[in-house]
Design an enzyme around this catalytic site. Structure first.
Site, PDB file in Angstrom:
ATOM      1  N   PHE A  23       0.824  -1.211   0.000  1.00 50.57           N
ATOM      2  CA  PHE A  23       0.000   0.000   0.000  1.00 50.57           C
ATOM      3  C   PHE A  23       0.860   1.264   0.000  1.00 50.57           C
ATOM      4  CE2 PHE A  23      -3.289  -2.902   1.428  1.00 50.57           C
ATOM      5  CZ  PHE A  23      -4.455  -2.332   0.941  1.00 50.57           C
ATOM      6  N   LYS A  73      14.677  -6.744   5.142  1.00 53.95           N
ATOM      7  CA  LYS A  73      14.787  -5.820   6.281  1.00 53.95           C
ATOM      8  C   LYS A  73      16.034  -6.044   7.132  1.00 53.95           C
ATOM      9  CE  LYS A  73       9.925  -4.651   7.056  1.00 53.95           C
ATOM     10  NZ  LYS A  73       8.859  -4.571   8.085  1.00 53.95           N
ATOM     11  N   ASP A 161      10.229 -20.629  21.635  1.00 59.45           N
ATOM     12  CA  ASP A 161      11.607 -20.215  21.363  1.00 59.45           C
ATOM     13  C   ASP A 161      11.669 -18.808  20.776  1.00 59.45           C
ATOM     14  OD1 ASP A 161      12.495 -22.595  22.315  1.00 59.45           O
ATOM     15  OD2 ASP A 161      13.017 -23.464  20.372  1.00 59.45           O
TER      16      ASP A 161
END
Length: 286
Positions: A23, A73, A161
């Protein structure tokens, strides 16, 4: 208004794969046009092996900045000149700013989430939060909540975890917040929200194509004074939020975070505030 690109148009964009579902071009280009800013925001689908070359190209072409989405990222941090404090702790960057030829990475996801809470009159300091899920979004949100003074954060996840990893990360970097972890089950969630201020769903349960799913079995586990927040924005009202409304809870969907994180990036690039009300009313009103 006509939208003319010239040699003076400042370049911004987003890199990731896949990218067509984003978007972000709609949000940023809509804001640029509304404010009559000579900027453009371009989506680029980038495969992993081309990431370093793409980042270098952004610098060479004098991009004002760009967003980074999955799956880049984390790796993009290797190709930047500097990374902000919260992005270092989170271990991920979603926004890059070109500061006079130096690429500086930021993470605006958690800040955008906190802004979405503040827009609803909810402030983080000394509040108790329960987070369902332990993926990238949960990590960004949890770190920002801790940085902003949350009193206690409980992280619930089906595989403990991953919850432990986030708790350990925060414990090492931000020691003043109390962190608990547990498996995400009806019983543990019901117990965790008994004294919580805000419940946050960061899982995919309830999103488009899974609309009938929810992190809770029965809505009776939700206290009426609980704020229930879902990072999902499509659909705008998930099953969890419907369940919460039936209990009288205040509810917040993920649209505020989506626009909030974009607004922070927008201002980093332009030094102008994004017209958030305009974006919400014109671009996301069906």
């Amino acid at each position: 208004m006509s939208y003319v690109i010239t040699d003076e148009t400042k370049l911004t964009g987003i890199i990731g794969r896949p990218i067509k579902q984003s978007f972000s071009p709609k949000i940023h280009n809509g804001a640029f046009q509304y404010l009559n800013l000579n900027y453009i925001y371009i989506p680029f689908e980038v495969v992993q092996q081309d990431l370093s070359k793409t980042v270098e190209a952004m610098k060479v072409l004098k991009f004002r900045g760009f967003n980074v989405t999955m799956p880049h990222k984390r790796e993009v941090m290797n190709y930047l000149d500097e990374v902000s404090e919260n992005a270092k702790i989170i271990g991920a960057v979603n926004t890059v700013v070109n500061q006079n030829g130096k690429l500086v990475g930021h993470n605006t996801d958690g800040k955008g989430y906190v802004q979405s809470l503040e827009d609803e009159g909810i402030y983080v300091k000394e509040k108790t939060f329960v987070i369902a899920g332990a993926g990238g979004a949960a990590r960004s949100v949890a770190v920002q909540l801790a940085l902003d003074g949350a009193k206690k954060i409980t992280i619930l996840n089906r595989t403990i975890d991953k919850a432990h990893d986030i708790a350990q990360l925060i414990g090492m970097s931000i020691p003043n917040v109390h962190i608990e972890i547990n498996c995400l089950e009806n019983k543990t969630l019901a117990k965790a929200v008994e004294e919580a201020d805000v419940l946050i769903n960061t899982t995919s349960l309830g999103m488009y194509s899974m609309e009938e799913e929810s992190i809770i079995g029965e809505e009776k586990v939700l206290p009426s004074n609980l704020v229930v927040s879902d990072l999902i924005y499509n659909p705008a009202k998930t099953k969890l939020l419907q369940q919460a409304e039936s209990r009288g809870c205040k509810t917040i969907n993920g649209l505020g975070m989506l626009i909030g994180q974009a607004a922070i990036a927008f201002e980093l690039w332009t030094e102008v505030a994004m017209p958030i009300d305009y974006i919400k009313k014109t671009l996301f009103t069906r």
